[in-house]
Design a protein around this motif. Structure first.
Motif, PDB file in Angstrom:
ATOM      1  N   ALA A  93       0.829  -1.207   0.000  1.00 39.13           N
ATOM      2  CA  ALA A  93       0.000   0.000   0.000  1.00 39.13           C
ATOM      3  C   ALA A  93       0.862   1.254   0.000  1.00 39.13           C
ATOM      4  N   LEU A  94       1.942   1.242   0.780  1.00 36.00           N
ATOM      5  CA  LEU A  94       2.847   2.392   0.811  1.00 36.00           C
ATOM      6  C   LEU A  94       3.500   2.615  -0.552  1.00 36.00           C
ATOM      7  N   PRO A 119       4.876  22.401   2.026  1.00 33.65           N
ATOM      8  CA  PRO A 119       3.564  21.756   2.157  1.00 33.65           C
ATOM      9  C   PRO A 119       3.405  21.060   3.500  1.00 33.65           C
ATOM     10  N   GLU A 120       2.163  20.769   3.851  1.00 32.40           N
ATOM     11  CA  GLU A 120       1.885  20.015   5.065  1.00 32.40           C
ATOM     12  C   GLU A 120       2.282  18.555   4.871  1.00 32.40           C
ATOM     13  N   HIS A 127       4.533  11.261   5.733  1.00 37.02           N
ATOM     14  CA  HIS A 127       4.859  11.506   4.330  1.00 37.02           C
ATOM     15  C   HIS A 127       5.104  12.998   4.123  1.00 37.02           C
ATOM     16  N   ILE A 128       6.217  13.321   3.485  1.00 34.98           N
ATOM     17  CA  ILE A 128       6.587  14.714   3.250  1.00 34.98           C
ATOM     18  C   ILE A 128       6.952  14.911   1.787  1.00 34.98           C
ATOM     19  N   CYS A 129       6.802  16.134   1.314  1.00 30.25           N
ATOM     20  CA  CYS A 129       7.277  16.500  -0.021  1.00 30.25           C
ATOM     21  C   CYS A 129       8.775  16.789   0.086  1.00 30.25           C
ATOM     22  N   ARG A 138       9.506   9.535   3.368  1.00 31.00           N
ATOM     23  CA  ARG A 138       8.732   8.783   4.366  1.00 31.00           C
ATOM     24  C   ARG A 138       9.600   8.579   5.598  1.00 31.00           C
ATOM     25  N   ILE A 139       9.137   9.135   6.709  1.00 27.56           N
ATOM     26  CA  ILE A 139       9.892   9.134   7.958  1.00 27.56           C
ATOM     27  C   ILE A 139       9.041   8.485   9.049  1.00 27.56           C
ATOM     28  N   THR A 140       9.678   7.710   9.904  1.00 23.43           N
ATOM     29  CA  THR A 140       8.958   7.093  11.023  1.00 23.43           C
ATOM     30  C   THR A 140       8.190   8.148  11.807  1.00 23.43           C
ATOM     31  N   ILE A 141       6.921   7.890  12.085  1.00 24.35           N
ATOM     32  CA  ILE A 141       6.122   8.822  12.881  1.00 24.35           C
ATOM     33  C   ILE A 141       6.795   8.988  14.239  1.00 24.35           C
TER      34      ILE A 141
END
Length: 368
Positions: free
Chosen positions: A65-66, A229-230, A239-241, A253-256
């Motif tokens: 899914a990711l 961006p958010e 998830h980040i831009c 993609r960084i660990t929460i």
């Protein structure tokens, strides 16, 4: 008439946000029958379920899914993302609607009666029985499949139709059980979809969480035009831009962070309880913890977070070992040797999302 063996015992486990998640623990006999029923139903519904549905399906994992989400945002014209959360989904499934959905595909009345008994069994909490007129208890073997059936009719089929008939631009969808992310090319499409989705859910007894559902600017053009961006969270990752080494757009993609802090806190408590065990026993256990963490979180671009996890875990181990004796205090130099010997080094385990996604789908879209 229901017997005690047909009932579910209520249990609670802590969630990452500090709340308690209710579980329904079935008796052994029911677990066996439910697992057999799930095998039969999977053979039927795997022919119906759509490609963007990933949760609790054979051969589909969270990283699939990711990969689909990162690939969709990167390759499609996505500028807006709906980060949605369904309020108490498993507790709000409407039994009458679920029965109607099941009757579309299941002709065997015996199977339908069996599912009815599971849904109507109720739960035992503190020695007292209570009815469950709504919901499907988490913890029961059949619940994930029933949840997928419910959302297949309520959400999946509807969103596929909405994308064809209503959308003016690209729309991507990825759903893992009751967590889903929808990406849009145009803001007007995103706003209209959110409005229509709320109305759709109301018909079937569901509601989007007002504080956890957000429509944000996210994507290649959002990163260019709107400053920073958010971010949004999905399946354990923020998830980040971001920009790649060549300066191009890609999904970071960084660990929460909240989830990692909670995990380290629980490990620190267990380390204190284990501090008098032999070092080799502790080392073998911690090695398995680090390997498990890497197997999930070691994706491209998340190197700093997985290194931080290993470093903080080493510090907690160091403090636990130093409390074993006041005479022979452990030095940090020796601790470094212990960590090097027992804890696996951090490295990227997973390939880039588009590479694995293309290999898994063989160039075909997974959406049927």
């Amino acid at each position: 008439m229901l017997t005690e063996r047909s009932l579910l015992e209520r249990a609670f486990i802590p969630k990452a946000d500090g709340r308690q998640r209710p579980l329904g623990i079935a008796a052994l006999e029911d677990k066996i029958v439910q697992r057999a029923g799930v095998e039969v139903l999977n053979a039927i519904y795997e022919e119906d379920f759509l490609g963007f549905s990933y949760g609790f399906r054979p051969g589909r994992k969270p990283h699939d899914a990711l990969d689909a989400l990162a690939t969709g945002i990167t390759t499609k014209r996505v500028n807006w993302v709906l980060d949605a959360d369904i309020s108490d989904f498993f507790g709000q499934i409407d039994h009458s609607w679920l029965r109607k959905f099941l009757e579309h595909r299941i002709a065997d009345k015996r199977i339908l009666r069996l599912i009815d008994k599971w849904l109507a069994a109720g739960v035992i909490e503190n020695g007292k029985w209570s009815a469950t007129p709504l919901g499907s208890p988490q913890g029961a073997s059949v619940s994930p499949l029933l949840a997928n059936v419910y959302l297949h009719y309520v959400f999946d089929r509807w969103v596929r139709q909405w994308r064809v008939r209503q959308a003016h631009g690209d729309v991507i969808v990825v759903r893992f059980a009751d967590d889903f992310v929808v990406g849009f090319e145009y803001g007007n499409d995103a706003t209209q979809f959110l409005h229509d989705l709320r109305e759709r859910f109301l018909v079937f007894g569901l509601e989007l969480h007002p504080k956890k559902t957000r429509l944000i600017a996210f994507g290649r053009h959002a990163a260019r035009n709107l400053g920073k961006p958010e971010t949004f969270d999905f399946l354990g990752f923020t998830h980040i831009c971001a920009k790649g080494k060549n300066g191009g757009f890609w999904i970071g993609r960084i660990t929460i962070s909240k989830r990692m802090r909670a995990k380290l806190k629980s490990l620190n408590i267990e380390l204190k309880q284990r501090r008098h065990e032999p070092i080799d026993v502790q080392g073998q256990w911690l090695a398995s913890v680090v390997r498990g963490h890497l197997n999930y979180y070691a994706v491209p671009g998340n190197g700093d977070a997985i290194k931080a996890f290993r470093t903080q875990l080493t510090r907690h181990w160091f403090k636990a070992l130093r409390r074993r004796s006041q005479k022979n205090r452990l030095s940090w130099v020796r601790m470094g040797r212990l960590a090097t010997h027992w804890l696996p080094p951090t490295h990227t385990v997973h390939p880039f999302p588009q590479v694995r996604f293309a290999a898994n789908t063989r160039g075909r879209s997974p959406v049927r």
